[in-house]
Design an enzyme around this catalytic site. Structure first.
Site, mmCIF file in Angstrom:
data_model
loop_
_atom_site.group_PDB
_atom_site.id
_atom_site.type_symbol
_atom_site.label_atom_id
_atom_site.label_comp_id
_atom_site.label_asym_id
_atom_site.label_seq_id
_atom_site.Cartn_x
_atom_site.Cartn_y
_atom_site.Cartn_z
ATOM 1 N N SER A 17 0.801 -1.225 0.000
ATOM 2 C CA SER A 17 0.000 0.000 0.000
ATOM 3 C C SER A 17 0.829 1.268 0.000
ATOM 4 O O SER A 17 0.378 2.311 -0.467
ATOM 5 C CB SER A 17 -0.948 0.002 1.207
ATOM 6 O OG SER A 17 -0.212 -0.081 2.416
ATOM 7 N N SER A 144 15.614 -6.809 7.247
ATOM 8 C CA SER A 144 16.167 -5.516 7.651
ATOM 9 C C SER A 144 17.595 -5.732 8.106
ATOM 10 O O SER A 144 17.973 -6.837 8.518
ATOM 11 C CB SER A 144 15.346 -4.920 8.798
ATOM 12 O OG SER A 144 15.991 -3.795 9.371
ATOM 13 N N TYR A 157 10.813 -5.056 16.853
ATOM 14 C CA TYR A 157 11.083 -5.097 15.408
ATOM 15 C C TYR A 157 12.363 -5.889 15.134
ATOM 16 O O TYR A 157 12.397 -6.762 14.257
ATOM 17 C CB TYR A 157 11.204 -3.669 14.887
ATOM 18 C CG TYR A 157 11.376 -3.543 13.389
ATOM 19 C CD1 TYR A 157 10.267 -3.404 12.554
ATOM 20 C CD2 TYR A 157 12.634 -3.541 12.809
ATOM 21 C CE1 TYR A 157 10.418 -3.282 11.186
ATOM 22 C CE2 TYR A 157 12.798 -3.415 11.441
ATOM 23 C CZ TYR A 157 11.692 -3.285 10.632
ATOM 24 O OH TYR A 157 11.851 -3.162 9.266
#
Length: 336
Positions: A17, A144, A157
């Site tokens: 998105s 990441s 995270y």
């Protein structure tokens, strides 16, 4: 292992998105791939599909929450239903919370794990049967640099991204043992200028920011498209990601000291922001379908990413990075 040219591929991009996912879907479509995009926000997906179709690309969308396996499976099933097959699965979807460990609730930590780790697991589980039926393909997981080196204020995270690395390493070996020609890639970006920093839940009292420098989202999209045609194990995006990876291997305590010195302060802006401010932790942020974030003034180019696509020059760059990292460790030891 040989992958199809992009213009012959059917690609599913999960988490499309905004940010990295959105620019990745656009770039695949511009190169001639048929694209299925998914996220939680129907309005953002509709605008993306309209944008792709405006330049003659082929795309459809599927609204899904990656916390729910059945919804992730529906993405893969719809891809095959609409376009007949699945060639490449790109999993980008992630959320963030910026807080110290003792200011994070167990429920918040688990929610990050459910989205950022279990979502990736569900994606692979949903895509693999279709890739095996096709007889080849690519699983591209956007992890990441925090999958190699955790950062303060981002323990949940970082933990999820470490989990992603462990998961795909095990899965890759299983596929190799079973002799399936399916490429499994971990794309590990440095700090990227996307709306991630705007949309994360913050308990710092201020708007969070990544530790500069930043890199453009298209740099990550270029890495993903490269991995979709060229089997690649790991792709660290951004010069800083590669340097940090080497320094972390040589001296984790040096990285600890650097983060204590600057890592926490550099993640805090001077702009006040409460934890009640709009964020996408549980629900999408309405209408925020941008590719780029607010930190364009901190964006720098990345020489190493160009070298990554030119293998003959790559070893020289690796040697130079190792030399710089070694010198940094020696300087730290002398001064420390």
């Amino acid at each position: 292992m040989q992958l199809k040219p992009i213009n012959q591929q059917v690609v599913s991009v999960v988490g499309a998105s905004s940010g990295i996912g959105r620019i990745t879907a656009l770039e695949f479509a511009k190169r001639g791939a048929k694209v299925v995009v998914s996220a939680r926000s129907e309005s953002k997906l509709k605008s993306l599909v309209e944008e792709i179709r405006s330049f003659g690309g082929e795309a459809t969308f599927c609204v899904a929450d990656v916390e729910v396996f059945e919804q992730v499976k529906a993405i893969a099933d719809k891809t095959v239903e609409v376009y007949g097959r699945l060639d490449t699965w790109v999993h980008v979807a992630a959320i963030g919370i910026f807080a110290t460990v003792d200011n994070t609730t167990p429920e918040e930590f688990k929610h990050v794990i459910d989205v950022n780790l279990m979502g990736q697991v569900y994606g692979a589980m949903a895509a693999l049967p279709h890739l095996k039926r096709e007889g080849r393909g690519a699983l591209i997981h956007v992890s990441s640099m925090e999958g190699r080196r955790s950062l303060p204020y981002q323990s949940a995270y970082s933990a999820a991204k470490h989990g992603v690395e462990g998961f795909i390493e095990a899965m890759r070996v299983e596929l190799q043992y079973q002799k399936w020609p399916i490429s499994v890639t971990s794309v590990k970006p440095a700090v990227i200028n996307t709306p991630f920093w705007n949309n994360g839940l913050t308990k710092l009292g201020v708007k969070p920011t990544g530790i500069p420098p930043y890199y453009e989202p298209k740099l990550v999209a270029d890495a993903i498209l490269y991995a979709a045609e060229h089997p690649t194990r790991d792709y660290l995006v951004g010069d800083v990601a590669k340097i940090l990876d080497v320094v972390q291997r040589l001296s984790p305590s040096l990285v600890d000291s650097l983060l204590v010195l600057v890592g926490l302060d550099l993640q805090r802006t001077s702009e006040a922001k409460s934890e009640d401010a709009p964020n996408n932790f549980y629900q999408p942020v309405a209408e925020d379908d941008r590719v780029n974030g607010d930190y364009g003034n901190l964006v720098v180019p990345s020489v190493s990413d160009w070298l990554e696509k030119n293998p003959l020059l790559q070893w020289g760059a690796i040697a130079g990075t190792l030399a710089l990292a070694f010198l940094a460790v020696q300087v730290f030891k002398k001064e420390g």
